[in-house]
Every structure is written in C-alpha cells, then in structure tokens.
Design an enzyme around this catalytic site. Structure first.
Site, short mmCIF file in Angstrom:
data_model
loop_
_atom_site.label_atom_id
_atom_site.label_comp_id
_atom_site.label_asym_id
_atom_site.label_seq_id
_atom_site.Cartn_x
_atom_site.Cartn_y
_atom_site.Cartn_z
N CYS A 118 -2.52 11.19 -0.92
CA CYS A 118 -3.41 11.50 -1.88
C CYS A 118 -2.88 11.62 -3.13
CB CYS A 118 -3.93 13.05 -1.69
SG CYS A 118 -4.88 13.65 -3.01
N GLU A 153 3.16 -1.05 -5.68
CA GLU A 153 1.89 -1.52 -5.63
C GLU A 153 1.03 -0.25 -5.72
OE1 GLU A 153 1.06 -4.63 -3.05
OE2 GLU A 153 1.78 -6.19 -4.58
N CYS A 163 -10.73 14.13 -1.43
CA CYS A 163 -10.15 15.42 -0.94
C CYS A 163 -10.54 16.49 -1.99
CB CYS A 163 -8.86 15.13 -0.71
SG CYS A 163 -7.68 15.40 -2.05
N GLU A 309 6.92 -10.43 -6.83
CA GLU A 309 6.51 -10.93 -5.37
C GLU A 309 5.58 -12.29 -5.61
OE1 GLU A 309 4.96 -7.99 -2.81
OE2 GLU A 309 5.91 -6.54 -3.38
N TRP A 317 -1.85 -11.73 6.01
CA TRP A 317 -3.00 -10.92 5.86
C TRP A 317 -4.40 -11.61 5.59
CZ3 TRP A 317 -4.24 -11.78 0.72
CH2 TRP A 317 -3.07 -12.04 -0.10
N PHE A 359 4.73 -11.94 10.49
CA PHE A 359 4.27 -13.46 10.72
C PHE A 359 4.29 -13.66 9.05
CE2 PHE A 359 2.91 -12.73 14.80
CZ PHE A 359 3.63 -13.82 15.58
N HIS A 360 4.58 -12.71 8.19
CA HIS A 360 4.46 -13.04 6.46
C HIS A 360 5.88 -13.90 6.47
CE1 HIS A 360 4.85 -12.45 2.36
NE2 HIS A 360 3.21 -11.96 2.46
C1 GLA Z 1 2.46 -6.70 -1.24
C2 GLA Z 1 3.42 -5.69 -0.91
C3 GLA Z 1 4.43 -6.03 0.07
C4 GLA Z 1 4.01 -6.90 1.20
C5 GLA Z 1 3.48 -8.01 0.49
C6 GLA Z 1 2.75 -8.96 1.59
O1 GLA Z 1 2.62 -7.46 -2.41
O2 GLA Z 1 3.98 -5.20 -2.25
O3 GLA Z 1 5.15 -4.97 0.60
O4 GLA Z 1 3.32 -6.28 1.79
O5 GLA Z 1 2.20 -7.69 -0.23
O6 GLA Z 1 2.19 -10.08 0.91
ZN ZN Z 2 -7.17 13.56 -2.92
#
Ligand code: GLA
Ligand code: ZN
Length: 674
Positions: A118, A153, A163, A309, A317, A359-360
């Site tokens: 949270c 992120e 909450c 990244e 995903w 699988f990434h």
């Molecule tokens: C995000 C996250 C990473 C990873 C990638 C996968 O950008 O920051 O840790 O999970 O996605 O695409």
């Molecule tokens: Zn909260």
C-alpha cells in the site's frame, strides 16, 4: 544534480537488469565474460532482492551483494544499484497484513507476485527507509556504484489502493489542498446528489459506488495516488541524496503511463528514462516508441535520457508474444539514440530459469552462451554504441511542440462524458504521428510552460483549462505563434467544473468562434470535411457545431444537419494564428494541415525521405551534427541525400548522393567540413 553525467557515466550506457540471485555464483563469472564481450557497462542490480537482503524484520544479509558489487567493479561494469523495495518479503505480509493493498471492492491482495504494498503504509515506508539507509551507507564509496535505481516501475500493477490508511491520508491531502470543508464542497459541487460533507472524516475514497462517483473526488483521488507514490519515491530518494550527494538517483518510468504525473515526478529524478515494450509486429511499434521518446526527453528540458528496459526478442505477458524480427532490436535501439537517448538497456541480462518471466527474452537466452542469434545482435549493438560514442550528449532542437497534461488526461477520461471514445492518447497520437511521419522534430510541453521557443504548438483535446493557461496560450499566439486546438477543449476548470458561458469559454476570444453544440458520433458513424481546394476527407468521433465570430472556416462538414458548417477554422490573433479542429479528421487531413502550418513557419524535414524512413538530427553545441536515417520498411529503400559529403559514423564509410538502406538498416551521417 544538474544533469546525470558523472566520471563513471560517460558515453552511452549499455546493459540491462541483472538478477544474479537467481543463479549459482559460478554463472556470475560467465556473465562477466559475456558482458565484457558484448560491451556492457551498466547493469541494474538488486531490483527484486529485498527477500534475499533481509531474511527477517531485524536481520540483514549483504554478503552476496558485497561479492557481486566487487565482481562488477573488478570487471569495470557499473551498478545501477536498486533499493530493492519493489517487492516486499513474505515476512512483511505475515507480520503486517495491513501493508498489503486493497482493491476497489475492499478485497486485500496477497503476497506471492510483486508490488504488493500500500503506497500509504507507514510500516512499508519505514522498512523501506531502513533498508535504503543501510544500502546507501554500505555502498556509498563502492567503486562499482554509478547510479541509484529507486524501487521499480511505481504504480505498474498497483496504482490505486482503497485501504483505511489511504482513506486517512486522502483526507489529510484534501485538507491541505482546500483548507476548509466549505471550499471542498464548492470545488466538488457536492450539492449534487446529496453529497455535501460536514466533517473531513465523512469523506471516503471513490471506491465501490452504485453509479458514477463525484468527478471532483475521482480526479483528486488520481492526483492523490500519484502524489502518494511520489512520496514513496521521495522517502527513499531523500536518504540517497543525503548519504551519496554525487550519485544520480532515478526510478524507471513507463512512457506516458496514465496513473503518474511524470511531469511532476521528473522534477525529482536525475535521469529521465523509460521502459519500452511496443508490440513488435503491429507495424506501428516505432511510432509508439517515438512518441514516448519525445515525451520523456521533453520532461527534463531535452537532457539525454536512458532506455532503461526493452526486450531483445519477445515478452511473456501478452496473449501472443511474437519475436522482434532480426535487426529490429538494433533498429529500435538506434531509434532511441536518434531521438535523444544516451543509453540502451534491457530487461534482462540472463533469461530466468524459473518464475513467471522464464519465457521473457533476455540478452543471454536459456542456451546460456554467445551462440544465439539474439546474443549476436546484442554484441553487434554494443559495438555500434562504442563506435558512435562521439554523439553522446548531442541534443535535438524542435520548433514544434505538443501540449501534454496529466490532469487533463485524468479529467477527460472520467466517466459520464458525451463520448466514452474520446481518449487522450488517441488524440495526442493523431498529431504526433503526422509530425513523426513527416520527420519533423517535436517536443512535448505543459500548458503552463513558456512556449516562445516554438513556431507551432498543438494542444489536442485540452478539455481542462487550469488557471494561467488561457493567458499563456493567448500570449503565445499574440506574439506570433501558431496554435492548433481541437474538439472538446476549454470545457472545465481544475476541478472538472464547467467554464460557464458559450463553449469553449476560455478560448472563445483566441479562436474567434463559439461551439454552439457538439455531436459525438457512434463508433461506426462517419462524416466528411471539405476544403477550399476541393479536397474531401473522412472524419469521425465528434462534430462541433460552430458559429464563427471572427474566425474563417478552412474546412466544412459535408453531411448531417450541420452540413456546410465550419469544421476547421483559422483566426488571426495579435501577430499569430489560432486554428481549431472541431472533429477527428483522418490521418491524410491532419498531415496536410500540419504540413501547411510547418511550411508557413519555415519548418522542413532534414531530408526528404520515402515513407517509413525515419530521419532525426542530433547536434552538439559546437555544431557537430548527426543525421539518423532509419528504415522501418519491410523492403530496402534508397534515400537521396542533400548535396555534400558525409561519413556514416556506424562504419566510417563515405557517403554522398544516394544511399541504400536494407530492411531495418540504419545510417548515421555526419557531414564532412567543406
Ligand atoms: C517491467 C519490469 C521488469 C519486467 C519487465 C518484463 O518493465 O520493470 O521487471 O517485469 O516488465 O517485460
Ligand atoms: Zn492503502
């Protein structure tokens, strides 16, 4: 810090997320060999290491990180050292279940994936602060430490929490913003639907309500959540700045990302950066990336940014995860550089053996060595970045800007609107795409900012007009600027209350018109607009019924009861011109309109290139300039160069006249002195 260049961070940054806690230490040595071979100089470490670094509430273990940091330093690879707070350990969920976030219906999330905290949990924040202080004290003088990576992120999975800690913090935030309950009632218009409040503790979060929650409340909740996560970031960043004042501090952004007001956040990070995952086979990935590169670059005044990244090959995903075609990873990486990036990093270095991301794709695949196609491309790109090192720090100059505003985005897309299909990013993309395809450099700006550096400013769907914005735009146009506004603009104030008077009240004078009514179209519905030269273009989504009041129409609707009515207008205002586009025209029309406006302002692309060829220029203060030419087409292309002799800095070859670029080919041309 002004800028992020330190002695350790020179030239281009190249590397990726490195998660060695997933591997036995013998593998680390092989990692070092492969990193050196590929030209890697920066890796993000420790992002998901909290559980390894802190086995229990009072128990820390930094031994493996010590060994890793030493190993990296020994091999001349720098660490973008993470604060590890993105994924709390299991003991925290067990000892303090109220650190777990709660969804809209009041159900608590569990431990077992990631980002399960949270944002307003003081327990979470205190544990995070204690860990960060230890990391900072421990590694502050380590030769391998080059940069701090706070959390990861923010808001990616959990950008809302309902909450009781959040509810309490929301009331405090509101009291600070509005001072009195009367003021809040006025701003939120609570006499509607019996929503009036008498005490702060009557106010809740806009959670599970029978129908539309109060728009002012929803809007403030978004602001509050962006601020709550920013406070989490500052909770850590302030410690890092105190202990290691010379080390740049950042967290990774995700492109335009709706939940966080990145313009506000960017003031608190040293290195602007983002994580880019375009769909690789849609054919429009480069347009998505270009928009976000331009947006992020603009957030710190054009300072070089990092691509923090991206994937080498395929993600895990989406429902379907096709490969980036051979050469596309390199092409899109050099596109980053073309649009102002000084670093290219990946998620991740070595493909995981276990876990949800096995699988990434990664720089080193499950194969584990240097013999994969992907590794060969990674190595080639590492070499490219070394060869073009002289370009690092060069800037982009744009004469065109697009206005971007998070408050506007949030308010525009609240529920109960004339059309649910009016989407801010679609509107922004329409205008960015036209400029991108024409190879016209473009910055993004906020509506409050000084616009005098730009000859043309476009503010798509500026629904919310906050205090000062009307004056700013009027000043810009009256002193000679060209401004384009579009449909559903000038509607509300900063609390989503209507600007009364004829629409669009704050822009009536500037635009020389009034919108008498608007007519949102059904999804399949189309109209057309006609220009004076006989052109006819499809339009959709929205039609404004416009009464001219000083402006002239430059395009008219062709059908419906407002056939013959103005659809696009032009108005002279002071020394400049204000344009209004009262519908969503097709791409052909938008390209034509912006083409004309650029031409009038003397803005031309650096090279006249065929469709699908991206051209962008970076220039040093001393005048050394580099023209990037990138072929995004599925076929080779020929590109005619302006007169002169050039060197392709990627391979040193001399070029003049015409160049041929293969599929995914790139040339970076430096003009030789005459
Ligand atoms: C995000 C996250 C990473 C990873 C990638 C996968 O950008 O920051 O840790 O999970 O996605 O695409
Ligand atoms: Zn909260």
């Amino acid at each position: 810090m002004a800028g992020w260049r330190t002695e350790k961070l020179q030239g281009f940054c190249y590397g990726g997320d490195y998660n060695p806690e997933q591997w036995p230490e013998e593998v680390w040595l092989e990692d070092m060999r492969l990193m050196k071979k590929a030209g890697v100089n920066l890796v993000s470490v420790g992002i998901f290491s909290w559980a390894v670094l802190q086995p229990g509430a009072d128990n820390y273990d930094f031994a493996w990180l010590d060994r890793l940091m030493d190993l990296l330093a020994k091999h001349g690879i720098y660490a973008d050292l993470a604060t590890a707070t993105a994924s709390p350990p299991a003991w925290m969920a067990v000892n303090h279940p109220d650190t777990l976030p709660v969804d809209k219906r009041g159900s608590r999330y569990r431990h077992g994936s990631r980002q399960h905290y949270c944002p307003n949990s003081h327990v979470y924040r205190d544990y995070a602060a204690r860990l960060v202080r230890r990391l900072a004290e421990r590694y502050k003088d380590h030769p391998g430490l080059a940069m701090w990576h706070v959390n990861n992120e923010y808001g990616c999975h959990i950008s809302e929490c309902y909450c009781s800690s959040c509810e309490h913090a929301f009331r405090v935030w509101l009291e600070k913003r509005y001072g009195t309950i009367d003021e809040l009632n006025a701003r939120w218009g609570t006499n509607f639907w019996s929503q009036k409040y008498y005490r702060w503790d009557e106010i809740g979060l806009p959670a599970h309500t029978p129908t539309f929650a109060n728009p002012g409340q929803q809007l403030d909740y978004r602001r509050f959540m962006s601020d709550s996560l920013l406070d989490c970031y500052l909770n850590e960043a302030n410690i890092l700045r105190e202990v290691t004042p010379g080390v740049p501090v950042m967290t990774n952004f995700m492109g335009s990302f709706k939940p966080l007001d990145y313009f506000k956040w960017a003031q608190h990070i040293d290195v602007v950066n983002w994580d880019s995952y375009p769909e690789p086979t849609s054919g429009t990935g480069q347009e998505y990336a270009a928009l976000n590169h331009d947006l992020l670059r603009s957030m710190k005044g054009g300072q070089p940014f990092l691509l923090m990244e991206q994937v080498t090959s395929q993600v895990n995903w989406r429902q379907h995860n096709p490969l980036k075609r051979p050469g596309v990873m390199r092409l899109w990486s050099l596109q980053t550089v073309a649009r102002g990036g000084d670093g290219v990093l990946f998620f991740q270095w070595r493909q995981s053996r276990a876990g949800a991301e096995k699988f990434h794709g990664a720089m080193v695949s499950h194969m584990g060595d240097e013999h994969s196609r992907v590794y060969r491309e990674v190595e080639q790109l590492g070499g490219d970045l070394q060869r073009i090192e002289e370009i690092a720090d060069a800037r982009i100059t744009a004469k065109v800007a697009i206005v971007f505003d998070y408050d506007n985005w949030w308010a525009l897309e609240l529920d109960s609107k004339p059309s649910a299909d009016v989407r801010y990013m679609k509107s922004i993309e329409t205008y960015h795409r036209a400029l991108y395809r024409a190879n016209i450099a473009v910055d993004f700006v906020t509506p409050e900012q000084d616009l005098s550096a730009y000859a043309l400013v476009i503010a798509p769907t500026l629904y919310m007009v906050k205090p000062g914005v009307q004056d700013n735009l009027e000043r810009y146009v009256s002193t000679g600027g060209s401004l384009v506004l579009t449909y559903f603009s000038g509607m509300v104030d900063e609390n989503d209350r209507i600007h009364l008077g004829e629409y669009p009240a704050p822009f009536r004078k500037l635009l020389g018109l009034c919108v008498e009514e608007f007519d949102p179209m059904l999804p399949e519905q189309r109209n057309r607009i006609k220009t004076a030269d006989g052109g006819s273009y499809e339009c959709s989504l929205w039609a404004d019924i416009i009464r001219l009041d000083g402006a002239e129409a430059i395009a008219h609707f062709e059908s419906d009861f407002y056939a013959g009515g103005a659809a696009v207008t032009r108005h002279s205002f002071g020394q400049g011109k204000a344009y209004y586009v009262g519908t969503q025209p097709n791409d052909v029309y938008v390209a034509k309109l912006l083409g004309t406006l650029c031409e009038e302002a003397g803005i031309v692309p650096p090279i006249a290139a065929p469709a699908g060829v991206e051209v962008s220029v970076r220039e040093h203060a001393d005048g050394r300039a580099y023209v990037f030419v990138l072929n995004h087409n599925a076929e080779p292309v020929r590109v005619e160069l302006p007169p002169g002799e050039y060197a392709n800095v990627l391979d040193g070859s001399a070029k003049q006249g015409e160049i041929e670029l293969p599929v995914a080919g790139v040339a970076i041309l430096k003009r030789n002195a005459e």
